[in-house]
Design a protein around this motif. Structure first.
Motif, PDB file in Angstrom:
ATOM      1  N   ARG A 127       0.830  -1.207   0.000  1.00  0.00           N
ATOM      2  CA  ARG A 127       0.000   0.000   0.000  1.00  0.00           C
ATOM      3  C   ARG A 127       0.865   1.257   0.000  1.00  0.00           C
ATOM      4  NH1 ARG A 127      -5.483  -0.655   2.866  1.00  0.00           N
ATOM      5  NH2 ARG A 127      -6.004  -2.762   2.314  1.00  0.00           N
TER       6      ARG A 127
ATOM      7  N   TYR B 235       0.824   4.440  -2.435  1.00  0.00           N
ATOM      8  CA  TYR B 235       0.628   5.757  -1.837  1.00  0.00           C
ATOM      9  C   TYR B 235       1.760   6.704  -2.225  1.00  0.00           C
ATOM     10  CZ  TYR B 235      -0.995   9.001   1.740  1.00  0.00           C
ATOM     11  OH  TYR B 235      -1.494  10.090   2.384  1.00  0.00           O
TER      12      TYR B 235
ATOM     13  N   TRP C  86      -4.046  24.108  -5.124  1.00  0.00           N
ATOM     14  CA  TRP C  86      -3.770  23.550  -3.792  1.00  0.00           C
ATOM     15  C   TRP C  86      -4.963  22.738  -3.273  1.00  0.00           C
ATOM     16  CZ3 TRP C  86       0.632  22.609  -1.671  1.00  0.00           C
ATOM     17  CH2 TRP C  86       1.749  23.404  -1.965  1.00  0.00           C
TER      18      TRP C  86
ATOM     19  N   ALA D 139      -5.324  19.511  -5.164  1.00  0.00           N
ATOM     20  CA  ALA D 139      -4.279  18.587  -4.685  1.00  0.00           C
ATOM     21  C   ALA D 139      -4.656  18.030  -3.312  1.00  0.00           C
ATOM     22  CB  ALA D 139      -2.942  19.305  -4.622  1.00  0.00           C
TER      23      ALA D 139
ATOM     24  N   THR E 125      -7.496  15.512  -3.659  1.00  0.00           N
ATOM     25  CA  THR E 125      -6.979  14.265  -4.244  1.00  0.00           C
ATOM     26  C   THR E 125      -6.207  13.477  -3.200  1.00  0.00           C
ATOM     27  OG1 THR E 125      -6.710  15.533  -6.276  1.00  0.00           O
ATOM     28  CG2 THR E 125      -5.707  13.351  -6.236  1.00  0.00           C
ATOM     29  N   LEU E 126      -5.361  14.194  -2.480  1.00  0.00           N
ATOM     30  CA  LEU E 126      -4.539  13.535  -1.456  1.00  0.00           C
ATOM     31  C   LEU E 126      -5.428  12.886  -0.392  1.00  0.00           C
ATOM     32  CD1 LEU E 126      -1.601  13.103  -0.677  1.00  0.00           C
ATOM     33  CD2 LEU E 126      -1.730  15.162   0.695  1.00  0.00           C
TER      34      LEU E 126
ATOM     35  N   TYR F  56      -8.571  11.910  -0.680  1.00  0.00           N
ATOM     36  CA  TYR F  56      -9.315  10.766  -1.208  1.00  0.00           C
ATOM     37  C   TYR F  56      -8.399   9.562  -1.392  1.00  0.00           C
ATOM     38  CZ  TYR F  56     -12.540   7.911  -3.720  1.00  0.00           C
ATOM     39  OH  TYR F  56     -13.339   6.865  -4.075  1.00  0.00           O
ATOM     40  N   VAL F  57      -7.209   9.836  -1.952  1.00  0.00           N
ATOM     41  CA  VAL F  57      -6.283   8.719  -2.206  1.00  0.00           C
ATOM     42  C   VAL F  57      -5.819   8.103  -0.884  1.00  0.00           C
ATOM     43  CG1 VAL F  57      -3.996   8.183  -3.081  1.00  0.00           C
ATOM     44  CG2 VAL F  57      -5.553   9.516  -4.454  1.00  0.00           C
ATOM     45  N   THR F  58      -5.600   8.941   0.111  1.00  0.00           N
ATOM     46  CA  THR F  58      -5.212   8.415   1.429  1.00  0.00           C
ATOM     47  C   THR F  58      -6.301   7.482   1.953  1.00  0.00           C
ATOM     48  OG1 THR F  58      -4.062  10.476   1.857  1.00  0.00           O
ATOM     49  CG2 THR F  58      -4.437   9.067   3.740  1.00  0.00           C
TER      50      THR F  58
ATOM     51  N   ALA G  36      -8.507   5.936   0.122  1.00  0.00           N
ATOM     52  CA  ALA G  36      -8.637   4.766  -0.761  1.00  0.00           C
ATOM     53  C   ALA G  36      -7.530   3.750  -0.518  1.00  0.00           C
ATOM     54  CB  ALA G  36      -8.617   5.219  -2.222  1.00  0.00           C
ATOM     55  N   VAL G  37      -6.315   4.253  -0.269  1.00  0.00           N
ATOM     56  CA  VAL G  37      -5.196   3.325  -0.100  1.00  0.00           C
ATOM     57  C   VAL G  37      -5.262   2.624   1.255  1.00  0.00           C
ATOM     58  CG1 VAL G  37      -2.676   3.191   0.128  1.00  0.00           C
ATOM     59  CG2 VAL G  37      -3.674   4.511  -1.721  1.00  0.00           C
ATOM     60  N   TRP G  38      -5.694   3.367   2.267  1.00  0.00           N
ATOM     61  CA  TRP G  38      -5.630   2.793   3.618  1.00  0.00           C
ATOM     62  C   TRP G  38      -6.951   2.269   4.135  1.00  0.00           C
ATOM     63  CZ3 TRP G  38      -0.920   1.570   4.748  1.00  0.00           C
ATOM     64  CH2 TRP G  38       0.120   2.314   4.184  1.00  0.00           C
TER      65      TRP G  38
ATOM     66  N   ALA H  25     -10.999   0.527   2.783  1.00  0.00           N
ATOM     67  CA  ALA H  25     -11.634  -0.091   1.615  1.00  0.00           C
ATOM     68  C   ALA H  25     -12.671   0.814   0.958  1.00  0.00           C
ATOM     69  CB  ALA H  25     -12.276  -1.410   2.030  1.00  0.00           C
ATOM     70  N   GLU H  26     -13.470   1.491   1.746  1.00  0.00           N
ATOM     71  CA  GLU H  26     -14.574   2.274   1.188  1.00  0.00           C
ATOM     72  C   GLU H  26     -14.267   3.761   1.296  1.00  0.00           C
ATOM     73  OE1 GLU H  26     -17.095   1.368  -0.530  1.00  0.00           O
ATOM     74  OE2 GLU H  26     -16.982  -0.795  -0.265  1.00  0.00           O
TER      75      GLU H  26
ATOM     76  N   PHE I  54     -14.994   6.374  -0.683  1.00  0.00           N
ATOM     77  CA  PHE I  54     -16.040   7.346  -0.979  1.00  0.00           C
ATOM     78  C   PHE I  54     -16.985   7.501   0.210  1.00  0.00           C
ATOM     79  CE2 PHE I  54     -19.717   9.115  -3.192  1.00  0.00           C
ATOM     80  CZ  PHE I  54     -19.090  10.090  -3.940  1.00  0.00           C
TER      81      PHE I  54
ATOM     82  N   ILE J  73     -17.603  10.890   2.403  1.00  0.00           N
ATOM     83  CA  ILE J  73     -18.925  11.477   2.683  1.00  0.00           C
ATOM     84  C   ILE J  73     -19.132  11.649   4.193  1.00  0.00           C
ATOM     85  CG2 ILE J  73     -21.406  10.981   2.605  1.00  0.00           C
ATOM     86  CD1 ILE J  73     -20.921   9.794  -0.159  1.00  0.00           C
TER      87      ILE J  73
ATOM     88  N   VAL K 220     -25.341  15.931   1.272  1.00  0.00           N
ATOM     89  CA  VAL K 220     -24.575  15.283   2.352  1.00  0.00           C
ATOM     90  C   VAL K 220     -24.834  15.975   3.679  1.00  0.00           C
ATOM     91  CG1 VAL K 220     -22.224  14.939   3.226  1.00  0.00           C
ATOM     92  CG2 VAL K 220     -22.769  14.354   0.866  1.00  0.00           C
TER      93      VAL K 220
END
Lengths: 442, 345
Positions: A62, A66, B20, B23, B26-27, B29-31, B33-35, B37-38, B40, B44, B104
């Motif tokens: 991961r 990342y 900014w 970025a 994105t950071l 959301y990706v954090t 997503a990577v760490w 499972a869900e 999104f 929310i 939301v």
């Protein structure tokens, strides 16, 4: 012994290229990236002593993904916000240590697994170390060429960040040959994101859940849920930073060279600036070509290329199905999905799906959900994907009922096997929507 | 004072802030997503629960709105068609983001079972809406490869009494009752068949009788229910009234108004009987009879100011999709004429 040798060579290639790129970005502080890489190399073996409960292999995998995203965002920011590098060049000196640590640690863990399988740790680690040393020696032999200032003209801060990110994208999977690229993982992430966004927009505007939707409506929605759309989005996301970079360099305002007195001097100056810009942009163009090539080769998984193993037949014994956790042909905890089929006297066949979650626990489900016809699931990285409606489901959420998740099955997991009551399987399989595929709905 | 307001405005309108914030989103959301499972869902939840995230989201919306207005002020004079296309796309996107945020942050909802003669109550103001009629809109028969007539293959209608008179509600689009901001949006979320069952004992005494709401539509699916206080459960599936064969293709025709069910009686995981419902099913000295079929519907009721914005945003995106090719064609035509002029001169 090819695999350990390959792991060593791959680690050395990544280390050499990262050191060279950071050297060019940090210019005068030539030895610092090498020292940083050496520090990473010294720390990495400690991953072997981490407790198993930490599931270090998964964390490192991961971390690799990342790191790629972080580097890409940093590259995009450095391109968009500052052409002369707002980030401190000094940071580049320490970047190799942070960058290489997951690679080295992942390789060490992979070698340990290989050694356990082959029963000869000394030869596995020795072969890998030999590969690493040989490639490193080659780099040291040709360091003057690789680290020459001429080559450095292609590497500013944005190029270096992009280079490191692209290298992580293409070689980022921690481990041996099986862990090459993180493009499929990127695609799975994009697919999941698109699916969730479309689903959420539908739920906001109060479109009902899908069992009643018409085929044509589902075909329209299926376009967004399908692999083709996520492929395009992934490609777009991947090439955006390098395209931004090339555009910014090549389409920068022209210089007039008004400080020079003669027209000839001004022309010379302008030509010099243009050549320098083309050199800077060359790296970005190469990145775009490499990313697109890798995307064509490794991305674009279609449902047919998803991992979908043939179910292994199992039989019931006194009302119970027993599946061993490990036998010479399979290991239920290897992270892949495993399918089993149970045939009944009435001719019906029920399929089971077993896989390990990232915490090591086993998920035991039917290879079907309550909504779709029972086409089953394929695997793409850390997600299982419904082969009927393309819904991606993270492996870690398997075992939760509802929606397009595989129907969970109660099972007793012992140290040696999984035991599932046939009555439980029959009961759960009755919930499966047995609509024929010919119906055509998605 | 005026200077500081100007500074704040120029900060909110700056493209650097956009970069900014994009970025940062994105950071984040990706954090997630990577760490986890869900990602999104987690995103929310963060947006719904955290004041800081809400504030940053509002700043982001303000930033892109101000930048869009600034862009349109300049570009509408120079390149009106292209500016209109871009304005529709970006404007639509902003409206969707705004609707998403409002949804939301403020959405309230309920999902009551609708039955004729009953009433559904909105939980936020306690207002009751009487249900006058539930029309299943079922046709006499459907083919299992039937594509349906509307957005849905079988769409029921529920008639509700409101202050403005009776309103008929279908599955889509949702209907607004009682004002766009304070009122309720309603639509039929789920519908299905409810066979009327009668279970009798060996002596003929009726043990149970009533409707059972099952999810059997579209045909082909199966659903089950358990008889409380007994070890029996019943798996229902619609049985085709006839099968049409043409070459290798096979289609099944289902009578939905007077359906015949294939019923499997299960006791402790073992199948006791499997029969069609056109006659009583006898098992363990009991008899199961289907005496009729009615329909059921679940309503989805929401108070959500975001709906209107998201719908408007989607409409603007669609309009942008129409205008953009015209704008691109115009640019090409101008370029061609410009070049032709150069070559001719």
């Amino acid at each position: 012994m090819i695999e350990p040798l390959f792991v060593g060579v791959k680690a050395a290639v990544i280390a050499s290229m990262a050191v060279a790129a950071c050297h060019h970005a940090s210019k005068k502080n030539g030895n610092m990236p090498v020292i940083a890489a050496a520090i990473a190399l010294l720390i990495a073996p400690f991953a072997l002593y981490l407790p198993e409960s930490l599931n270090a292999g998964n964390v490192i995998s991961r971390l690799s993904a990342y790191e790629f995203i972080l580097l890409y965002i940093a590259a995009a920011l450095s391109i968009r916000l500052s052409s002369d590098g707002r980030f401190s060049r000094a940071a580049m000196l320490f970047l190799p240590a942070v960058y290489l640590l997951p690679d080295f640690a992942g390789s060490a863990l992979h070698l340990r697994e290989t050694a356990l399988m082959r029963g000869n740790a000394v030869s596995v680690f020795a072969t890998s170390t030999a590969g690493f040393i040989a490639l490193s020696a080659l780099f040291i032999r040709f360091r003057r060429n690789v680290l020459s200032p001429d080559f450095g003209a292609f590497f500013g801060l944005p190029q270096t960040l992009l280079f490191l990110a692209v290298m992580r994208l293409l070689l980022g999977g921690a481990g041996g040959g099986s862990g090459w690229s993180i493009i499929p993982a990127m695609q799975a992430l994009t697919m999941k994101f698109v699916h969730d966004v479309v689903h959420h927009v539908f739920s906001i505007i109060l479109v009902p859940d899908h069992p009643l939707l018409r085929v044509t409506v589902w075909n329209f929605i299926g376009f967004f849920f399908g692999p083709n759309f996520s492929m395009m989005v992934t490609a777009g996301l991947l090439v955006t930073p390098p395209v931004m970079f090339v555009k910014r360099i090549l389409f920068a305002p022209d210089v007039d060279g008004h400080v020079f007195e003669t027209a000839a001097e001004r022309r010379l100056y302008r030509a010099d600036v243009r050549l320098s810009r083309r050199k800077e942009a060359a790296a970005g163009i190469v990145f775009i070509a490499v990313i697109l090539a890798a995307w064509f080769i490794q991305g674009g998984e279609s449902p047919t290329t998803r991992y979908n193993p043939a179910p292994k037949p199992v039989v019931e014994d006194k009302g119970v199905v027993v599946i061993p956790l490990k036998d010479p042909t399979m290991n239920l905890k290897d992270g892949a999905i495993h399918k089993f089929s149970l045939a009944r006297d009435d001719g019906s066949v029920m399929r089971l799906l077993v896989t390990a979650r990232s915490d090591g626990s086993l998920a035991v489900c039917l290879d079907a959900c309550e909504i779709c016809p029972p086409d089953g699931y394929g695997q793409s990285g850390k997600t299982v994907i419904c082969l009927f409606c393309d819904t991606p489901i993270p492996t870690d959420t398997l075992g939760k009922a509802g929606g397009c998740n595989p129907i969970p099955v109660r099972a007793e997991v012992t140290a040696a096997d999984i035991r599932i009551s046939v009555a439980e399987i029959v009961d759960k399989w009755r919930r499966v929507n047995m609509r024929a595929n010919a119906e055509g709905g998605r | 004072m005026k200077a500081s307001v100007g500074k704040i405005f120029s900060l909110v309108a700056s493209d650097r802030l956009t970069v900014w914030l994009v970025a940062a989103w994105t950071l984040l959301y990706v954090t997630l997503a990577v760490w986890s499972a869900e990602a999104f869902t987690a995103f929310i939840h963060l947006l719904a629960a955290s004041f800081v995230f809400k504030a940053v989201y509002i700043v982001f919306l303000a930033n892109i709105t101000v930048r869009l207005i600034a862009y349109l002020r300049v570009s509408l004079r120079v390149r009106p068609l292209m500016a209109a296309a871009n304005g529709l796309f970006v404007g639509g996107f902003i409206l969707i983001l705004l609707g998403f945020f409002l949804s939301v942050a403020t959405k309230q909802m309920a999902q009551p079972l609708a039955g004729e003669g009953s009433a559904v109550v909105t939980p936020w103001d306690g207002k009751a809406y009487g249900i006058e009629r539930v029309a299943p809109s079922l046709r006499d028969s459907v083919l299992d490869i039937d594509d349906g007539d509307g957005l849905f293959s079988l769409e029921p209608k529920v008639t509700i009494a409101t202050d403005d008179g009776a309103v008929e509600i279908g599955a889509f689009p949702p209907v607004n009752v009682g004002g766009y901001l304070g009122g309720a949006w309603m639509h039929v979320l789920q519908c299905g068949l409810a066979p009327v069952i009668r279970v009798s004992g060996a002596d003929g005494n009726v043990m149970r009788e009533g409707r059972v709401a099952l999810r059997l539509l579209p045909p082909g699916g199966s659903d089950r229910f358990s008889l409380d206080g007994t070890p029996y459960s019943f798996v229902f599936k619609l049985s085709p009234s006839r099968v049409i064969k043409k070459g290798n293709t096979e289609g099944r025709v289902y009578d939905i108004v007077r359906p015949v069910y294939e019923i499997t009686v299960v006791k402790g995981g073992e199948e006791l009987a499997r029969e069609l419902s056109n006659r009583p099913i006898v098992f363990d000295g009991l008899a199961l009879e289907i005496t009729g079929t009615s329909s059921w519907a679940i309503l989805d009721i929401a108070r959500d100011p975001g709906i209107a914005f998201v719908v408007a945003g989607l409409a603007m995106l669609a309009a942008g999709g129409v205008v953009l090719p015209l704008a691109v064609a115009r640019v090409f035509s101008m370029l061609t004429r410009h070049r032709a002029g150069e070559y001719n001169s």
